[in-house]
Structures are given as C-alpha cells and as structure tokens.
Design an enzyme around this catalytic site. Structure first.
Site, PDB file in Angstrom:
ATOM      1  N   ARG A  14      -7.107  14.624   5.448  1.00  0.00           N
ATOM      2  CA  ARG A  14      -7.525  13.732   6.532  1.00  0.00           C
ATOM      3  C   ARG A  14      -6.400  12.763   6.874  1.00  0.00           C
ATOM      4  O   ARG A  14      -5.716  12.920   7.876  1.00  0.00           O
ATOM      5  CB  ARG A  14      -8.805  12.982   6.136  1.00  0.00           C
ATOM      6  CG  ARG A  14      -9.572  12.407   7.334  1.00  0.00           C
ATOM      7  CD  ARG A  14      -9.028  11.080   7.856  1.00  0.00           C
ATOM      8  NE  ARG A  14      -9.086  10.020   6.870  1.00  0.00           N
ATOM      9  CZ  ARG A  14      -8.575   8.808   7.067  1.00  0.00           C
ATOM     10  NH1 ARG A  14      -7.933   8.526   8.194  1.00  0.00           N
ATOM     11  NH2 ARG A  14      -8.646   7.888   6.121  1.00  0.00           N
ATOM     12  N   GLU A 144     -11.657  -1.325   7.642  1.00  0.00           N
ATOM     13  CA  GLU A 144     -10.335  -1.170   8.243  1.00  0.00           C
ATOM     14  C   GLU A 144      -9.628  -2.523   8.383  1.00  0.00           C
ATOM     15  O   GLU A 144     -10.237  -3.509   8.784  1.00  0.00           O
ATOM     16  CB  GLU A 144     -10.457  -0.500   9.613  1.00  0.00           C
ATOM     17  CG  GLU A 144      -9.117  -0.156  10.243  1.00  0.00           C
ATOM     18  CD  GLU A 144      -9.268   0.484  11.612  1.00  0.00           C
ATOM     19  OE1 GLU A 144      -8.276   1.081  12.082  1.00  0.00           O
ATOM     20  OE2 GLU A 144     -10.354   0.390  12.208  1.00  0.00           O
TER      21      GLU A 144
END
Length: 506
Positions: A14, A144
């Site tokens: 990923r 994030e």
C-alpha cells in the site's frame, strides 16, 4: 524477564506502492503477500487503498481469497476513507475484513483540508466505524499528520483520542506523515499518548525524510508502542518508510525487553523479490540487504577475519540468508584471495598466490570488477603465462568497426626489441587483427602462422556483461595442435592475448 511482543505490520503493498513509478500487478501482489505472511511471518499486511482502481480491487480479491483459505484474513488490511460508506462498499466487494480508516490527526489538516470542526469530523468517523461493524469489518484508525498535531495542536489530538476510547476500534495508528520527527520527539510524544491512554493499542508509522526512520522506530518502541509499520527496502513516498530489514535487526540486537515474530532469515529473499517486481533498486550499501554490506574489500579485514573474526559484528550474514564475501580488486590482499580460494576448494603455493594477487590488483587498477567466479580463469591465465618466455609483444593495436564498413586493425608488434607495424581489414575485428599479423609474418619471417582450428569463449556462470572473458584458441602447428588462453573483460582483447601467447610458443 517477560518480553512484550511488538506487532509488525508491512505496508509495502500500500504505502510502498506509492513509491514513484512503482505499481504491482495482481499476481505480484499475491506473491508478495504470501511471502510476507508465510515466510517473513509479519503479523499483518496493508495491501491497498480502497476505491483506487478496478485493478486494485481485483488484486485485493485475489489476496483475500487466498488469505481466507489459509485462515489469515484477519491479517489483511486496507486503507479506507471517511466517505459516507463508499469505502465500506468497496471493502465488502473485495472480501476484506479490516479497515485502516484515514482521519485527521492535526487541527491544521482538519481546518484547511476538510474545513470541518472536530465535532463534525468525529461524528462522521463514528458513523463510518458503526457501518463497518454492521458489516463485520474491524476498524483501525490512522491519525494523519499526527506528528505535527502533537507539535502544534496537542489539545485537539487528546480530544480526538478521548473520543476514540469510546469507539469500537482495534488499534490507533500514529503516523509521522511528513517524516519530520526527531528521535527525542518520537519518544516524548508516544510516551505521552501511552501514559494517558494505556489501554489503547498504538502503532507507530514512521517515514524517512531526514533518514531518521530507524532511529524514530527505536524510540517509539522504548516509549511503549505496540506495533510498527514498515516496508520492504524502505519503499514509500518521497524518501520512503522505515525499512523492514534494518528495523528487524535493530530490535533483535538492541531492544532486549521486546520480541517480534518476524523471521529475519527470509529478509533477503523477500527483499530481492520485491526489488525485481518493483524495479526499485536496492542501494548496494543498504544495511542488511545491500549487495556490498557483507563484502570485505580491504585485505587487512580478511586477514583479521582469519585471526579470530576480528572484523565481524553481530550482523552475521547467515542470519539473513546470506553469506560473507571477500572482494577482489586493487585493495585485495592475499587474505582476501585465500578466502575466495577456500570457498572454491582451491589452493596455491606462496609464489603462485603472489602472482595471482598482483594480477587481480592490475585488473582493479583498470576499474575492472573481479568476482569469485573469475578467479579460476585468472589463476589459469597467470600460471599459463609463467610457462612462456615472452620474446614477442603485441605492443599496440587500433581496432575499428563502423556500420557499413569492414572492420580494420592497425597493429604494432615488437619482436626481440624490433618494432613492426601493419594494417589490414577483415570480416570481424579479430579476423582483421589476424590478417595484419599474417601480413607482418609474410613480410618479415620465414615461418608460417599456425592455423586456427577452434575458438571458444567462456564467461563465469551467472555473470553479466562486465564479466571477465576467457578466450581459448586451438592452433594447428607443423607437428601438433596446441591451445592458448587469453583473459580480459573484452572478448576481442582476450583473443589477442591468447594469440600473443601463441606467437611466443612458436
């Protein structure tokens, strides 16, 4: 001492696939996934981002189908988004059962990218987690830009973590998204989170923009993180992610109070396969998996290894499915060559070893790469040369080959101190060389040159285009046939060297 286990999550398929220019095919993703789980034995793998493409969906279906048949489906994870359930629909279609939900870990990202309040963001996240649970999908949550969140909006981060403690989630994933943390900050921030939320399972996801990825991982483990996100060969966006091989070696050698399930002996095998599939080349000096890192170049180091392994450290190559090598080049000493001879089952006396060493140094001065496979050819060439008195020298030559024109050679030959020169053309460069040589002999000698009846070229098995090349020529003289050999990285030059030996024999 009771050791705590650190989970290793590999995100090569990923985050690693975000390396510029890298894209794995369906079959490549499946092959790598199998190796990561079955041979390297990482605890989990993150294999894709939801909603990227049809090809990505097909790849995830293949991986989840295999994983389900092997009872490994709970180890397969997919990055998802707070998008009103679209990612959950994609997860259902792909057969995935664990989502890594991407959310905002800094007030800066939340305010300027989503333009939402914390309360609005938390409500959207809650709805996504509940929808996943209804469909038997487990949730881990990415914060994030968490590192900048801890630097600049810590109150928001703790407000968010307070909210997450009320949700049905498995893990909180804390990324240094832009690779900006120092080791001191990494320890401080992870320790703060663990102290305030001791029951949360915390993963640290480090990037390598300042080349601090491994150091930050070490500090995260010391501070109490429960899991680490790594990639094979340090692949990833920009400067990449914390590299799997280096981190595994560091944990096994320096962090005594923790343990991991990863099989370090498989690291090199998996690393090379990922290199081949991705086209992302491993630097030769990259720790653990680089081509040169278990190669001693200096002769003094090889000598020290012979004398009680003086230049060994704990990074023994056998740990990683590799073998120590001793380079052959201009810094080689006799000890390097002896190590290579031992591997090949060969032995030389002191005088022969001295001559072979000198020849290898000469090749190294020409910037030639000399491998262990070249060594038998070099020995043969050196020992063969010693039996021939050199009265004739091929002093100089110019070989010419242009498209649409016949190859040509200008040759200078020195015979017992007297120099001769000739020019000729031929069907190839070596044929042109032989025609020039015949012209000289016809003019200046009463002897005929032997006939060339066989010409064979060999390079060491498994070698590349820069390998040393041995040319073996069989000549038919007046009374008998005989063979000469020449050695060089250039095939024509090795043939010329074999021819020079022929001239001295006759």
């Amino acid at each position: 001492m009771t050791k705590r286990t650190i989970e290793i999550m590999d995100t090569t398929l990923r985050d690693g696939e975000q390396t510029s220019g890298v894209s794995f095919s369906v079959s490549e993703k499946l092959t790598i996934a199998k190796l990561l789980l079955e041979e390297l034995k990482v605890d989990r793998i993150e294999i894709a981002s939801a909603r990227v493409s049809e090809g990505e969906l097909e790849a995830v279906k293949k991986v989840t189908s295999w994983a389900d048949s092997e009872n490994l489906l709970d180890k397969i994870e997919v990055l998802t988004f707070v998008d009103g359930g679209k990612s959950i629909d994609w997860m259902i279609a792909s057969g995935s059962k664990v989502q890594n939900l991407l959310t905002k870990g800094s007030l800066n990202h939340l305010t300027h990218q989503l333009k939402k309040t914390p309360e609005q963001h938390f409500a959207d996240i809650k709805a996504t987690i509940e929808l996943a649970a209804k469909n038997n999908i487990k949730t881990n949550v990415y914060l994030e830009d968490w590192s900048n969140g801890m630097r600049n909006s810590k109150e928001y981060v703790f407000e968010y973590l307070d909210f997450l403690t009320t949700q049905k989630i498995e893990r909180v994933l804390l990324p240094d998204t832009l690779g900006v943390l120092t080791p001191v900050e990494t320890f401080k921030f992870i320790a703060e989170v663990k102290e305030k939320y001791p029951k949360l399972h915390i993963d640290f996801h480090g990037h390598n923009d300042y080349d601090l990825g491994v150091a930050n991982v070490m500090e995260a483990v010391k501070a109490g993180t429960n899991g680490l996100h790594l990639t094979i060969n340090g692949m990833g966006e920009r400067a990449g992610n914390a590299p799997m091989a280096s981190v595994i070696a560091v944990i096994n050698d320096f962090l005594e109070d923790v343990k991991i399930n990863t099989n370090e002996k498989a690291l090199n095998k998996v690393s090379k396969l990922v290199e081949n599939f991705s086209g992302f080349r491993i630097p030769v000096n990259k720790p653990v998996v680089g081509a040169n890192v278990f190669t001693q170049t200096a002769g003094i180091h090889a000598d020290g290894d012979n004398k009680n392994n003086l230049y060994f450290n704990d990074l023994m190559p056998e740990r990683f499915g590799r073998k120590r090598k001793y380079a052959l080049g201009k810094t080689s000493g006799k000890a390097n060559i002896q190590k290579n001879l031992q591997d090949l089952g060969l032995s030389l006396n002191d005088e022969e070893l001295k001559k072979v060493t000198q020849r290898i140094i000469e090749l190294g001065d020409k910037k030639e790469v000399v491998s262990q496979d070249d060594l038998p050819y070099i020995i043969s060439d050196v020992l063969d040369s010693d039996t021939i008195e050199k009265r004739i020298v091929v002093e100089n030559y110019v070989l010419g080959h242009a498209k649409g024109m016949k190859p040509s050679t200008t040759l200078q030959l020195k015979v017992e101190g007297i120099q001769y020169e000739a020019h000729a053309q031929g069907d190839g460069q070596f044929d042109a060389f032989m025609n020039a040589l015949r012209k000289l002999y016809k003019t200046h000698s009463k002897k005929d040159l032997p006939g060339l009846i066989d010409y064979a070229v060999r390079i060491p098995p498994g070698s590349h285009s820069d390998a040393l090349c041995e040319t073996i020529i069989t000549w038919k003289g007046e009374k008998k046939e005989f063979i000469t050999r020449g050695l060089d990285s250039d095939q024509t030059v090795s043939a010329i060297k074999a021819t020079e030996k022929m001239l001295n024999i006759i």
